[in-house]
Motif scaffolding. Sequence first.
Motif, PDB file in Angstrom:
ATOM      1  N   SER A  18     -18.349 -69.204  -2.128  1.00 55.93           N
ATOM      2  CA  SER A  18     -19.160 -68.731  -3.256  1.00 55.93           C
ATOM      3  C   SER A  18     -20.617 -68.982  -2.903  1.00 55.93           C
ATOM      4  CB  SER A  18     -18.808 -69.492  -4.534  1.00 55.93           C
ATOM      5  OG  SER A  18     -17.435 -69.374  -4.820  1.00 55.93           O
ATOM      6  N   SER A  19     -21.485 -67.972  -3.153  1.00 52.96           N
ATOM      7  CA  SER A  19     -22.877 -68.129  -2.734  1.00 52.96           C
ATOM      8  C   SER A  19     -23.856 -67.468  -3.687  1.00 52.96           C
ATOM      9  CB  SER A  19     -23.071 -67.544  -1.334  1.00 52.96           C
ATOM     10  OG  SER A  19     -22.825 -66.145  -1.341  1.00 52.96           O
ATOM     11  N   GLU A  20     -25.053 -68.044  -3.699  1.00 50.96           N
ATOM     12  CA  GLU A  20     -26.207 -67.453  -4.365  1.00 50.96           C
ATOM     13  C   GLU A  20     -27.219 -67.167  -3.262  1.00 50.96           C
ATOM     14  OE1 GLU A  20     -26.459 -69.325  -8.722  1.00 50.96           O
ATOM     15  OE2 GLU A  20     -26.654 -70.808  -7.100  1.00 50.96           O
ATOM     16  N   ARG A  21     -27.679 -65.934  -3.172  1.00 50.64           N
ATOM     17  CA  ARG A  21     -28.554 -65.484  -2.092  1.00 50.64           C
ATOM     18  C   ARG A  21     -30.024 -65.762  -2.387  1.00 50.64           C
ATOM     19  NH1 ARG A  21     -27.799 -61.005   0.839  1.00 50.64           N
ATOM     20  NH2 ARG A  21     -29.775 -61.721   1.668  1.00 50.64           N
ATOM     21  N   THR A  22     -30.805 -65.790  -1.320  1.00 48.26           N
ATOM     22  CA  THR A  22     -32.259 -65.764  -1.426  1.00 48.26           C
ATOM     23  C   THR A  22     -32.676 -64.305  -1.581  1.00 48.26           C
ATOM     24  OG1 THR A  22     -32.440 -65.642   0.977  1.00 48.26           O
ATOM     25  CG2 THR A  22     -32.569 -67.846  -0.021  1.00 48.26           C
ATOM     26  N   GLU A  23     -33.948 -64.072  -1.818  1.00 42.93           N
ATOM     27  CA  GLU A  23     -34.461 -62.700  -1.969  1.00 42.93           C
ATOM     28  C   GLU A  23     -34.481 -61.977  -0.621  1.00 42.93           C
ATOM     29  OE1 GLU A  23     -35.482 -60.978  -4.736  1.00 42.93           O
ATOM     30  OE2 GLU A  23     -34.702 -62.654  -5.912  1.00 42.93           O
ATOM     31  N   GLY A  24     -34.208 -60.670  -0.645  1.00 46.07           N
ATOM     32  CA  GLY A  24     -34.322 -59.837   0.553  1.00 46.07           C
ATOM     33  C   GLY A  24     -33.112 -59.934   1.456  1.00 46.07           C
ATOM     34  N   ASP A  25     -32.936 -58.919   2.278  1.00 46.44           N
ATOM     35  CA  ASP A  25     -31.769 -58.857   3.166  1.00 46.44           C
ATOM     36  C   ASP A  25     -31.936 -59.722   4.411  1.00 46.44           C
ATOM     37  OD1 ASP A  25     -30.361 -57.206   5.651  1.00 46.44           O
ATOM     38  OD2 ASP A  25     -29.127 -57.332   3.836  1.00 46.44           O
ATOM     39  N   LYS A  26     -33.051 -59.594   5.104  1.00 43.14           N
ATOM     40  CA  LYS A  26     -33.372 -60.383   6.303  1.00 43.14           C
ATOM     41  C   LYS A  26     -32.251 -60.366   7.333  1.00 43.14           C
ATOM     42  CE  LYS A  26     -35.369 -63.505   3.104  1.00 43.14           C
ATOM     43  NZ  LYS A  26     -35.029 -64.738   2.474  1.00 43.14           N
ATOM     44  N   GLY A  27     -31.565 -59.231   7.467  1.00 43.93           N
ATOM     45  CA  GLY A  27     -30.488 -59.110   8.445  1.00 43.93           C
ATOM     46  C   GLY A  27     -29.135 -59.582   7.965  1.00 43.93           C
ATOM     47  N   TYR A  28     -29.051 -59.964   6.697  1.00 43.05           N
ATOM     48  CA  TYR A  28     -27.801 -60.507   6.157  1.00 43.05           C
ATOM     49  C   TYR A  28     -26.652 -59.492   6.211  1.00 43.05           C
ATOM     50  CZ  TYR A  28     -24.443 -62.411   2.837  1.00 43.05           C
ATOM     51  OH  TYR A  28     -23.299 -62.873   2.250  1.00 43.05           O
ATOM     52  N   GLY A  29     -26.908 -58.285   5.757  1.00 40.80           N
ATOM     53  CA  GLY A  29     -25.841 -57.282   5.693  1.00 40.80           C
ATOM     54  C   GLY A  29     -25.228 -57.001   7.049  1.00 40.80           C
ATOM     55  N   ALA A  55     -26.303 -61.986  -8.811  1.00 40.96           N
ATOM     56  CA  ALA A  55     -26.457 -63.438  -8.814  1.00 40.96           C
ATOM     57  C   ALA A  55     -25.473 -64.171  -7.908  1.00 40.96           C
ATOM     58  CB  ALA A  55     -26.308 -63.961 -10.245  1.00 40.96           C
ATOM     59  N   LEU A  56     -24.244 -63.705  -7.817  1.00 44.31           N
ATOM     60  CA  LEU A  56     -23.184 -64.476  -7.189  1.00 44.31           C
ATOM     61  C   LEU A  56     -22.351 -63.619  -6.251  1.00 44.31           C
ATOM     62  CD1 LEU A  56     -21.511 -67.187  -7.154  1.00 44.31           C
ATOM     63  CD2 LEU A  56     -20.164 -66.187  -9.014  1.00 44.31           C
ATOM     64  N   GLY A  57     -22.026 -64.173  -5.097  1.00 40.72           N
ATOM     65  CA  GLY A  57     -21.090 -63.535  -4.174  1.00 40.72           C
ATOM     66  C   GLY A  57     -19.898 -64.452  -3.970  1.00 40.72           C
ATOM     67  N   ILE A  58     -18.714 -63.858  -3.900  1.00 41.55           N
ATOM     68  CA  ILE A  58     -17.496 -64.620  -3.605  1.00 41.55           C
ATOM     69  C   ILE A  58     -16.733 -63.876  -2.526  1.00 41.55           C
ATOM     70  CG2 ILE A  58     -15.316 -65.543  -4.480  1.00 41.55           C
ATOM     71  CD1 ILE A  58     -16.640 -65.622  -7.270  1.00 41.55           C
ATOM     72  N   THR A  59     -16.473 -64.572  -1.436  1.00 40.46           N
ATOM     73  CA  THR A  59     -15.666 -64.027  -0.349  1.00 40.46           C
ATOM     74  C   THR A  59     -14.500 -64.968  -0.132  1.00 40.46           C
ATOM     75  OG1 THR A  59     -17.559 -62.963   0.711  1.00 40.46           O
ATOM     76  CG2 THR A  59     -15.637 -63.397   2.098  1.00 40.46           C
ATOM     77  N   VAL A  60     -13.305 -64.396  -0.081  1.00 36.10           N
ATOM     78  CA  VAL A  60     -12.104 -65.183   0.186  1.00 36.10           C
ATOM     79  C   VAL A  60     -11.490 -64.653   1.474  1.00 36.10           C
ATOM     80  CG1 VAL A  60      -9.880 -65.979  -0.692  1.00 36.10           C
ATOM     81  CG2 VAL A  60     -11.726 -65.415  -2.307  1.00 36.10           C
ATOM     82  N   SER A  61     -11.405 -65.508   2.474  1.00 42.00           N
ATOM     83  CA  SER A  61     -10.703 -65.133   3.702  1.00 42.00           C
ATOM     84  C   SER A  61      -9.383 -65.890   3.736  1.00 42.00           C
ATOM     85  CB  SER A  61     -11.546 -65.422   4.948  1.00 42.00           C
ATOM     86  OG  SER A  61     -11.877 -66.787   5.055  1.00 42.00           O
ATOM     87  N   TYR A  62      -8.386 -65.256   4.325  1.00 41.27           N
ATOM     88  CA  TYR A  62      -7.030 -65.804   4.336  1.00 41.27           C
ATOM     89  C   TYR A  62      -6.613 -66.090   5.768  1.00 41.27           C
ATOM     90  CZ  TYR A  62      -7.067 -64.023  -0.410  1.00 41.27           C
ATOM     91  OH  TYR A  62      -7.397 -63.778  -1.718  1.00 41.27           O
ATOM     92  N   TRP A  63      -5.963 -67.237   5.950  1.00 49.75           N
ATOM     93  CA  TRP A  63      -5.636 -67.736   7.283  1.00 49.75           C
ATOM     94  C   TRP A  63      -4.227 -68.301   7.318  1.00 49.75           C
ATOM     95  CZ3 TRP A  63      -9.301 -66.896  10.972  1.00 49.75           C
ATOM     96  CH2 TRP A  63     -10.557 -66.516  10.508  1.00 49.75           C
ATOM     97  N   GLN A  91     -29.429 -69.525  -1.237  1.00 43.79           N
ATOM     98  CA  GLN A  91     -30.076 -70.507  -2.113  1.00 43.79           C
ATOM     99  C   GLN A  91     -29.136 -71.690  -2.298  1.00 43.79           C
ATOM    100  OE1 GLN A  91     -33.221 -70.057  -3.162  1.00 43.79           O
ATOM    101  NE2 GLN A  91     -33.146 -72.116  -4.001  1.00 43.79           N
ATOM    102  N   SER A  92     -27.861 -71.384  -2.470  1.00 44.74           N
ATOM    103  CA  SER A  92     -26.821 -72.404  -2.573  1.00 44.74           C
ATOM    104  C   SER A  92     -25.481 -71.766  -2.236  1.00 44.74           C
ATOM    105  CB  SER A  92     -26.787 -73.007  -3.985  1.00 44.74           C
ATOM    106  OG  SER A  92     -26.467 -72.018  -4.932  1.00 44.74           O
ATOM    107  N   PHE A  93     -24.536 -72.592  -1.831  1.00 46.66           N
ATOM    108  CA  PHE A  93     -23.178 -72.099  -1.598  1.00 46.66           C
ATOM    109  C   PHE A  93     -22.178 -73.232  -1.743  1.00 46.66           C
ATOM    110  CE2 PHE A  93     -24.531 -73.087   2.798  1.00 46.66           C
ATOM    111  CZ  PHE A  93     -23.475 -73.869   3.237  1.00 46.66           C
ATOM    112  N   ALA A  94     -20.927 -72.846  -1.947  1.00 42.32           N
ATOM    113  CA  ALA A  94     -19.811 -73.788  -1.980  1.00 42.32           C
ATOM    114  C   ALA A  94     -18.678 -73.181  -1.162  1.00 42.32           C
ATOM    115  CB  ALA A  94     -19.350 -74.030  -3.416  1.00 42.32           C
TER     116      ALA A  94
END
Length: 108
Positions: A18-29, A55-63, A91-94
């Motif tokens: 789970s993450s909150e991004r900073t402003e702008g892409d800056k190569g993130y995509g 505001a929030l991104g959630i990515t779930v990867s399965y292993w 900005q923050s992540f868990a």
Amino acid sequence: MSAIAKLPTPPYYAVIFSSERTEGDKGYGLMADKMVELASRQTGYLGIESARDEALGITVSYWASLESIKAWKDNAAHQVAQQRGKSEWYQSFALRISKVERDYYFDR
């Protein structure tokens, strides 16, 4: 095609990021796309699901195993992305790792 990952019968593991991004892409995509492609080639990778709003991104990867998660964490290219995430993109992540013991799937 469904955005919901088709997974094997449990047990398997979920890495929930789970993450909150900073402003702008800056190569993130571009880096995010590269990481999904690279992860999909790792031993033990089972699938991924991701959603993001303003505001929030959630990515779930399965292993398949805790060992495959550790190997992905230690991957050199992934470590570069992790460092850029801390210095530029988040900005923050868990990050949480869970064992999936049961799952259910519905498809009309």
